[in-house]
Scaffold this motif. Structure first.
Motif, PDB file in Angstrom:
ATOM      1  N   GLN A   1     -19.174 -14.896  15.552  1.00  0.00           N
ATOM      2  CA  GLN A   1     -20.421 -15.004  16.521  1.00  0.00           C
ATOM      3  C   GLN A   1     -21.319 -15.973  16.032  1.00  0.00           C
ATOM      4  OE1 GLN A   1     -19.682 -12.048  15.015  1.00  0.00           O
ATOM      5  NE2 GLN A   1     -21.446 -11.023  14.319  1.00  0.00           N
TER       6      GLN A   1
ATOM      7  N   GLU B   1     -12.038 -14.573   9.222  1.00  0.00           N
ATOM      8  CA  GLU B   1     -12.848 -15.522   9.538  1.00  0.00           C
ATOM      9  C   GLU B   1     -12.377 -16.243   8.062  1.00  0.00           C
ATOM     10  OE1 GLU B   1     -15.731 -13.033  11.628  1.00  0.00           O
ATOM     11  OE2 GLU B   1     -14.491 -12.935   9.642  1.00  0.00           O
TER      12      GLU B   1
ATOM     13  N   ALA C   1     -15.854 -13.455   4.352  1.00  0.00           N
ATOM     14  CA  ALA C   1     -16.779 -13.659   5.529  1.00  0.00           C
ATOM     15  C   ALA C   1     -17.960 -12.825   5.165  1.00  0.00           C
ATOM     16  CB  ALA C   1     -16.071 -12.756   6.611  1.00  0.00           C
ATOM     17  N   THR C   2     -19.103 -13.052   5.845  1.00  0.00           N
ATOM     18  CA  THR C   2     -20.537 -12.724   5.293  1.00  0.00           C
ATOM     19  C   THR C   2     -20.648 -11.241   5.330  1.00  0.00           C
ATOM     20  OG1 THR C   2     -21.140 -13.179   7.439  1.00  0.00           O
ATOM     21  CG2 THR C   2     -21.581 -14.969   5.903  1.00  0.00           C
ATOM     22  N   ASP C   3     -19.884 -10.721   6.145  1.00  0.00           N
ATOM     23  CA  ASP C   3     -20.050  -9.161   6.104  1.00  0.00           C
ATOM     24  C   ASP C   3     -19.252  -8.360   5.120  1.00  0.00           C
ATOM     25  OD1 ASP C   3     -17.609  -9.829   7.315  1.00  0.00           O
ATOM     26  OD2 ASP C   3     -17.507  -7.989   8.490  1.00  0.00           O
TER      27      ASP C   3
ATOM     28  N   GLN D   1     -19.509 -15.085  10.269  1.00  0.00           N
ATOM     29  CA  GLN D   1     -18.924 -14.211  11.174  1.00  0.00           C
ATOM     30  C   GLN D   1     -18.607 -15.086  12.454  1.00  0.00           C
ATOM     31  OE1 GLN D   1     -21.685 -10.712  10.399  1.00  0.00           O
ATOM     32  NE2 GLN D   1     -19.775  -9.939  10.913  1.00  0.00           N
TER      33      GLN D   1
ATOM     34  N   GLY E   1     -17.892 -18.872  12.845  1.00  0.00           N
ATOM     35  CA  GLY E   1     -16.712 -18.469  11.923  1.00  0.00           C
ATOM     36  C   GLY E   1     -16.056 -19.712  11.136  1.00  0.00           C
TER      37      GLY E   1
ATOM     38  N   GLY F   1     -11.451 -10.822   4.802  1.00  0.00           N
ATOM     39  CA  GLY F   1     -12.000 -11.256   6.342  1.00  0.00           C
ATOM     40  C   GLY F   1     -11.255 -11.994   7.070  1.00  0.00           C
TER      41      GLY F   1
END
Length: 271
Positions: free
Chosen positions: A180, A208, A245-247, A178, A183, A206
């Motif tokens: 923060q 990113e 993206a990781t999320d 992400q 990315g 996502g």
């Protein structure tokens, strides 16, 4: 009642709710005779006991049921004949639905690889994520064309036999941190480009991931609905590179796992 029976067309007792209820009550009486509990019949077919009583009175008057005393009924020969006629109508209708209606629904679409004529047997294969149909009976899976088609056009097919043999695709997932956590800036763009070249499709999930694809000079094939698209593409034999993206990662891996699609998660961070 005889008039109602005479009005039945190919839908038989389905033509009227009243005839359908009479049919059900006669069947219940035939199963329980001579001791008939009206409440049990009411519960079995989902109407009130009073309604059963009214129908029974009508059936007796029409000569389809004999009453031998309180709670004792028997279906007459005329009643049995009517049941048989209506059952034959239902059987014909069910056959019509099964063979003509449902059978028509079971038409798939393939891409013709040769010219195909309606009624011709075709061989089915899976290539580039699409079902292909070639004139002739030469493979492990065949069907019958229900439309004409020139090579490259879509063709309707039915009456499938055999199994289309092909390998499921593999999914390679690159987890993009992400923003923060750095990315796309912490991802090796050259490695992403190399991996994309070895896969049939590239998908992103996502912002990113989209930025990482851009840094690798890639134009993603899939940007929206990627979880479903990646799973379906792999199920049709395509190898997919997914930048996620990781999320958003778990949404994709859960779906792939549920559908028994092979995948691996790799690290593409800069060293």
């Amino acid at each position: 009642m005889a008039n109602d029976a005479g009005d039945a067309d190919r839908y038989g007792v389905l033509r009227s709710k009243r005839n359908a209820t009479r049919y059900q009550i006669l069947v219940e009486i035939a199963e329980r005779q001579p001791a008939v509990n009206q409440q049990e019949i009411a519960d079995a077919i989902g109407i009130t006991a009073q309604a059963v009583s009214d129908y029974l009175q009508d059936l007796v008057e029409q000569g389809y049921v004999d009453k031998h005393g309180r709670g004792r009924y028997e279906v007459t020969k005329e009643g049995v004949d009517w049941l048989i006629s209506q059952t034959d109508e239902l059987r014909t209708f069910v056959r019509h639905v099964s063979e003509d209606v449902i059978g028509q629904v079971e038409i798939e679409t393939a891409i013709a690889t040769t010219d195909v004529s309606e009624g011709e047997t075709v061989t089915l294969t899976m290539r580039d994520g699409a079902l292909r149909a070639m004139a002739g009976d030469t493979g492990s899976a065949t069907a019958v064309a229900v439309t004409d088609a020139a090579a490259g056009e879509d063709v309707g097919i039915a009456n499938f036999e055999g199994v289309v043999e092909y390998d499921l695709g593999d999914v390679t997932i690159v987890s993009i941190p992400q923003v923060q956590n750095g990315g796309s800036s912490v991802v090796d763009a050259d490695r992403i480009a190399e991996m994309a070249a070895a896969h049939d499709l590239t998908a992103v999930a996502g912002a990113e991931a989209l930025a990482a694809a851009s840094a690798a000079d890639l134009d993603p094939d899939v940007r929206f609905g990627s979880a479903a698209a990646v799973q379906e593409a792999a199920a049709k034999g395509l190898d997919v590179l997914l930048l996620s993206a990781t999320d958003a990662l778990s949404t994709h891996t859960d779906r792939l796992r549920d559908q028994n699609v092979s995948y691996e998660v790799v690290d593409a961070a800069e060293e």
